[in-house]
Design a protein around this motif. Sequence first.
Motif, PDB file in Angstrom:
ATOM      1  N   LYS A  52      84.018 -24.143  56.463  1.00 43.24           N
ATOM      2  CA  LYS A  52      85.283 -23.573  56.939  1.00 43.24           C
ATOM      3  C   LYS A  52      85.278 -23.440  58.461  1.00 43.24           C
ATOM      4  O   LYS A  52      86.245 -23.786  59.133  1.00 43.24           O
ATOM      5  CB  LYS A  52      85.533 -22.211  56.305  1.00 43.24           C
ATOM      6  N   ALA A  53      84.191 -22.912  58.993  1.00 48.39           N
ATOM      7  CA  ALA A  53      84.090 -22.751  60.450  1.00 48.39           C
ATOM      8  C   ALA A  53      84.072 -24.108  61.134  1.00 48.39           C
ATOM      9  O   ALA A  53      84.683 -24.287  62.189  1.00 48.39           O
ATOM     10  CB  ALA A  53      82.843 -21.955  60.808  1.00 48.39           C
ATOM     11  N   LYS A  56      87.650 -25.515  61.315  1.00 47.36           N
ATOM     12  CA  LYS A  56      88.433 -24.883  62.377  1.00 47.36           C
ATOM     13  C   LYS A  56      87.991 -25.386  63.745  1.00 47.36           C
ATOM     14  O   LYS A  56      88.815 -25.682  64.607  1.00 47.36           O
ATOM     15  CB  LYS A  56      88.273 -23.364  62.313  1.00 47.36           C
ATOM     16  N   ALA A  57      86.690 -25.471  63.938  1.00 52.78           N
ATOM     17  CA  ALA A  57      86.170 -25.917  65.228  1.00 52.78           C
ATOM     18  C   ALA A  57      86.563 -27.360  65.514  1.00 52.78           C
ATOM     19  O   ALA A  57      86.961 -27.688  66.635  1.00 52.78           O
ATOM     20  CB  ALA A  57      84.653 -25.762  65.259  1.00 52.78           C
ATOM     21  N   ASN A  60      90.106 -27.620  66.650  1.00 51.56           N
ATOM     22  CA  ASN A  60      90.242 -27.220  68.052  1.00 51.56           C
ATOM     23  C   ASN A  60      89.680 -28.282  68.994  1.00 51.56           C
ATOM     24  O   ASN A  60      90.205 -28.487  70.086  1.00 51.56           O
ATOM     25  CB  ASN A  60      89.554 -25.874  68.298  1.00 51.56           C
ATOM     26  N   LYS A  79      90.032 -24.361  74.566  1.00 48.08           N
ATOM     27  CA  LYS A  79      89.891 -24.808  73.176  1.00 48.08           C
ATOM     28  C   LYS A  79      88.443 -25.164  72.857  1.00 48.08           C
ATOM     29  O   LYS A  79      87.959 -24.884  71.759  1.00 48.08           O
ATOM     30  CB  LYS A  79      90.810 -26.004  72.890  1.00 48.08           C
ATOM     31  N   LEU A  82      86.683 -21.887  72.371  1.00 48.58           N
ATOM     32  CA  LEU A  82      87.052 -21.317  71.084  1.00 48.58           C
ATOM     33  C   LEU A  82      86.313 -22.022  69.949  1.00 48.58           C
ATOM     34  O   LEU A  82      85.762 -21.370  69.052  1.00 48.58           O
ATOM     35  CB  LEU A  82      88.563 -21.422  70.872  1.00 48.58           C
ATOM     36  N   ALA A  83      86.265 -23.338  70.002  1.00 49.49           N
ATOM     37  CA  ALA A  83      85.571 -24.099  68.954  1.00 49.49           C
ATOM     38  C   ALA A  83      84.091 -23.761  68.929  1.00 49.49           C
ATOM     39  O   ALA A  83      83.503 -23.573  67.857  1.00 49.49           O
ATOM     40  CB  ALA A  83      85.761 -25.593  69.191  1.00 49.49           C
ATOM     41  N   SER A  85      82.697 -20.968  69.952  1.00 48.12           N
ATOM     42  CA  SER A  85      82.512 -19.593  69.466  1.00 48.12           C
ATOM     43  C   SER A  85      82.712 -19.505  67.954  1.00 48.12           C
ATOM     44  O   SER A  85      82.070 -18.700  67.285  1.00 48.12           O
ATOM     45  CB  SER A  85      83.454 -18.635  70.182  1.00 48.12           C
ATOM     46  N   GLN A  86      83.576 -20.337  67.404  1.00 49.12           N
ATOM     47  CA  GLN A  86      83.760 -20.350  65.954  1.00 49.12           C
ATOM     48  C   GLN A  86      82.496 -20.812  65.252  1.00 49.12           C
ATOM     49  O   GLN A  86      82.147 -20.307  64.198  1.00 49.12           O
ATOM     50  CB  GLN A  86      84.935 -21.248  65.571  1.00 49.12           C
ATOM     51  N   THR A  89      79.643 -17.986  65.629  1.00 51.60           N
ATOM     52  CA  THR A  89      79.835 -16.848  64.735  1.00 51.60           C
ATOM     53  C   THR A  89      79.272 -17.146  63.361  1.00 51.60           C
ATOM     54  O   THR A  89      78.586 -16.327  62.772  1.00 51.60           O
ATOM     55  CB  THR A  89      81.334 -16.500  64.621  1.00 51.60           C
ATOM     56  N   SER A  90      79.517 -18.336  62.862  1.00 51.61           N
ATOM     57  CA  SER A  90      79.024 -18.676  61.529  1.00 51.61           C
ATOM     58  C   SER A  90      77.511 -18.763  61.519  1.00 51.61           C
ATOM     59  O   SER A  90      76.878 -18.374  60.549  1.00 51.61           O
ATOM     60  CB  SER A  90      79.645 -19.994  61.046  1.00 51.61           C
TER      61      SER A  90
END
Length: 97
Positions: A52-53, A56-57, A60, A79, A82-83, A85-86, A89-90
């Motif tokens: 999932k992460a 999303k990444a 982006n 962007k 953001l990608a 950091s996504q 986090t995972s």
Amino acid sequence: MTSSIDRLTIFALLATATLPFAAFSPAEAATAQSCAVQAEQIRSQAEGADPKAAGKALRNVALAEKLCDAGNRHEAGKKFTLASSQLETSVQLADRR
């Protein structure tokens, strides 16, 4: 003699005026290359991340590449951040298990 000085002055002014434009071409090439490098780094990180992460990444990253192509390096950088950091986090959540 005055006409040669005037010609030299005009030539110097024209050369000075064109220098900034000559510098933009290498800068744009470097920007496109750095966008490609960042995109590749994030894609390689996404291979081992949560699906999932990673999805999303990667969305982006695709958007960031389009922004780079359009010349908007600042927004593309946001962007890419953001990608990244996504994905981080995972990874952090997986380490806490």
